[in-house]
Design an enzyme around this catalytic site. Sequence first.
Site, PDB file in Angstrom:
ATOM      1  N   CYS A  47      34.109  51.109  41.024  1.00 20.70           N
ATOM      2  CA  CYS A  47      34.760  50.985  39.725  1.00 20.70           C
ATOM      3  C   CYS A  47      33.713  51.206  38.634  1.00 20.70           C
ATOM      4  O   CYS A  47      32.641  50.592  38.656  1.00 20.70           O
ATOM      5  CB  CYS A  47      35.387  49.600  39.591  1.00 20.70           C
ATOM      6  SG  CYS A  47      36.130  49.294  37.976  1.00 20.70           S
ATOM      7  N   CYS A  50      33.321  47.540  36.628  1.00 20.35           N
ATOM      8  CA  CYS A  50      32.723  46.325  37.200  1.00 20.35           C
ATOM      9  C   CYS A  50      31.839  46.574  38.411  1.00 20.35           C
ATOM     10  O   CYS A  50      31.178  45.654  38.889  1.00 20.35           O
ATOM     11  CB  CYS A  50      33.812  45.321  37.558  1.00 20.35           C
ATOM     12  SG  CYS A  50      34.818  45.787  38.991  1.00 20.35           S
ATOM     13  N   CYS A  96      41.822  48.366  39.560  1.00 19.09           N
ATOM     14  CA  CYS A  96      40.776  47.617  40.236  1.00 19.09           C
ATOM     15  C   CYS A  96      41.214  46.154  40.281  1.00 19.09           C
ATOM     16  O   CYS A  96      41.542  45.569  39.240  1.00 19.09           O
ATOM     17  CB  CYS A  96      39.458  47.756  39.480  1.00 19.09           C
ATOM     18  SG  CYS A  96      38.134  46.695  40.105  1.00 19.09           S
ATOM     19  N   CYS A  99      38.675  43.787  38.049  1.00 22.64           N
ATOM     20  CA  CYS A  99      38.582  43.791  36.579  1.00 22.64           C
ATOM     21  C   CYS A  99      39.805  44.374  35.886  1.00 22.64           C
ATOM     22  O   CYS A  99      39.827  44.473  34.664  1.00 22.64           O
ATOM     23  CB  CYS A  99      37.327  44.530  36.133  1.00 22.64           C
ATOM     24  SG  CYS A  99      37.416  46.331  36.318  1.00 22.64           S
ATOM     25  N   CYS A 119      45.593  59.019  43.639  1.00 25.12           N
ATOM     26  CA  CYS A 119      45.209  60.027  42.650  1.00 25.12           C
ATOM     27  C   CYS A 119      44.466  59.290  41.532  1.00 25.12           C
ATOM     28  O   CYS A 119      45.082  58.565  40.748  1.00 25.12           O
ATOM     29  CB  CYS A 119      46.481  60.713  42.151  1.00 25.12           C
ATOM     30  SG  CYS A 119      46.206  62.097  41.074  1.00 25.12           S
TER      31      CYS A 119
END
Length: 131
Positions: A47, A50, A96, A99, A119
């Site tokens: 991510c 984070c 995510c 976060c 995607c």
Amino acid sequence: MDKVDKSLDTWREELTDEQFHVCRLGGTERPFTGAYHDSKTPGIYHCACCGEALFDSDAKYDSGSGWPSYFQPINDEVIASLDDYSHGMHRIEVKCAKCDAHLGHVFPDGPRPTGLRYCINSLSLKLVPRD
């Protein structure tokens, strides 16, 4: 997993304008423009907000969509899914789980073994190459 909880102002300071638009406001980058849409570098995609590990390059494939596509995340706990009715259609948004960064969408038209296509916006990711 400990959740990351920051204000929008803090995220705005930490991210580029483009990352903020995609990750925190749910935007979408244009197809075929992202840094990872055609990347073949082995590694782990984290991510961008984070640092949580999200996708392994072993699950990445060329869907022809113009966005990085994966048939599965590293594990089911790192991704949160929710219904998205924007733009007059129903899709499944993926975020995510640590976060709440907007990553993209998941569709039921992917390859085996899962039949899924995650995607994902390149701006939501940071690739850490394998040694």
